[in-house]
Design an enzyme around this catalytic site. Structure first.
Site, PDB file in Angstrom:
ATOM      1  N   LYS A 109      17.904  26.690  43.822  1.00 10.09           N
ATOM      2  CA  LYS A 109      18.244  25.573  44.706  1.00 10.09           C
ATOM      3  C   LYS A 109      17.644  25.797  46.097  1.00 10.09           C
ATOM      4  CE  LYS A 109      22.346  24.730  41.986  1.00 10.09           C
ATOM      5  NZ  LYS A 109      23.663  25.244  41.673  1.00 10.09           N
ATOM      6  N   GLN A 159      28.690  27.846  44.700  1.00 15.55           N
ATOM      7  CA  GLN A 159      28.248  28.154  43.327  1.00 15.55           C
ATOM      8  C   GLN A 159      29.432  28.627  42.482  1.00 15.55           C
ATOM      9  OE1 GLN A 159      24.942  27.726  42.093  1.00 15.55           O
ATOM     10  NE2 GLN A 159      26.024  28.065  40.168  1.00 15.55           N
ATOM     11  N   ASP A 186      27.932  18.654  45.330  1.00 18.30           N
ATOM     12  CA  ASP A 186      28.118  18.709  43.889  1.00 18.30           C
ATOM     13  C   ASP A 186      28.959  17.548  43.367  1.00 18.30           C
ATOM     14  OD1 ASP A 186      26.821  20.595  42.352  1.00 18.30           O
ATOM     15  OD2 ASP A 186      28.069  22.243  43.063  1.00 18.30           O
TER      16      ASP A 186
END
Ligand code: NAD
Length: 284
Positions: free
Chosen positions: A52, A96, A119
């Site tokens: 990412k 994460q 997200d």
């Protein structure tokens, strides 16, 4: 069989995003910024975070990475996320997952400001998604929709069978496909006869985490298969669908790697860009 080439599509879409960022930078005098937070040093999570970070650099986005040790206390993580929420230069925060067991994922997902939630996992953003209100869509389901749109696959009237009901993939992708007019069946670990359902599907999304669970005897001819699974078997990455087996019967099929994975990363960048635009418009 047509390969749903997520690697190629994401590269093209990232180039388009890079141009948009260039234009926005000239207007707003700074690039979008994504903050990545990783607790622990799980190799797969480290490689996702690196991917990412690399992708954000390629599209001209700024990013910073906060690598915290496995034994990070809830207080320390709370403080970091609160600071990132308050930091005016940060547009998106990505925590994460999975977190180490002693940290409550729900608490930290919802501690991230809903306006910096790249997200789309925040309970408010999920609630908006389920009520079909404009919101940040979770990256993997969003990437899947972008991929099928790119190949002009119209799911209206199709019977879509989603295998897996997680809050981050299976459930939201079912919602998005339903919104497009597909008829939905969601299967999971308690489903009695998986093949009974998959045999009827025009489109199957595999989001399970079981290597090569879907085989050609479980599908009808011409099925579209979107394989979200990432499984490491003998040092090799394989999906939840048996690619070699299905390539002769499927009409469209995603490879693993190179299918949904790169589309997910692209969607994280797209979400960050959208949050940045909203952030700056609110301030101006
Ligand atoms: P999860 O573990 O949260 O959920 C798995 C789901 O599969 C559950 O709903 C469970 O009920 C169901 N399931 C388990 N065994 C089953 C079986 N035998 N038959 C039918 N259903 C079964 O997983 P997740 O976070 O949704 O991820 C699923 C897979 O997708 C994993 O391999 C993960 O690594 C991968 N993933 C990939 C991406 C990407 O970008 N490509 C993103 C997220 C997750």
């Amino acid at each position: 069989m047509i390969l749903l080439d997520g690697k190629h599509v994401s590269e093209q879409r990232n180039l388009e995003l890079k141009d948009k960022i260039e234009v926005a930078k000239a207007i707003y005098h700074r690039p979008p910024k994504l903050s990545l937070v990783l607790v622990g040093d799980h190799p797969a999570s480290l490689s996702y975070v690196r991917g990412k970070r690399r992708a954000s650099k390629l599209v001209g986005m700024e990013s910073d990475t906060h690598l915290l040790p496995e034994n990070t206390t809830p207080e320390t993580l709370r403080e970091l996320i609160t600071n990132l929420n308050q930091d005016e230069t940060v547009d998106g925060i990505l925590l994460q997952l999975p977190l180490p067991k002693h940290l409550d994922e729900d608490e930290f997902i919802n501690l991230i400001s809903k306006d910096k939630d790249t997200d789309g996992f925040h309970v408010v953003n999920q609630g908006n998604l389920y009520q079909t209100k404009p919101t940040v869509h979770p990256a993997t389901p969003k990437g899947i929709m972008t991929l099928i749109d790119t190949y002009n696959i119209d799911v209206k009237g199709m019977h879509a069978v989603i295998v897996g009901r997680s809050a981050i993939v299976g459930f939201p992708v079912a919602r998005l496909l339903m919104d497009r007019g597909a008829t939905i069946t969601v299967c999971h670990s308690k489903t009695k006869d998986l093949t009974y359902h998959t045999k009827q599907a025009d489109l199957i999304v595999m989001a399970v985490g079981r290597p090569e669970l879907l085989t050609k005897d479980m599908v009808k001819d011409g099925v579209i298969v979107i394989d979200v699974g990432i499984n490491r078997v003998d040092g090799k990455l394989v999906g939840d669908a048996n690619f070699d087996d299905l390539k002769d019967v499927a009409s469209y099929l995603t490879p693993v790697p190179g299918g949904v994975g790169p589309m997910t990363i692209h969607s994280v960048l797209e979400n960050t860009f959208e949050l940045y635009l909203k952030h700056l418009k609110k301030d101006n």
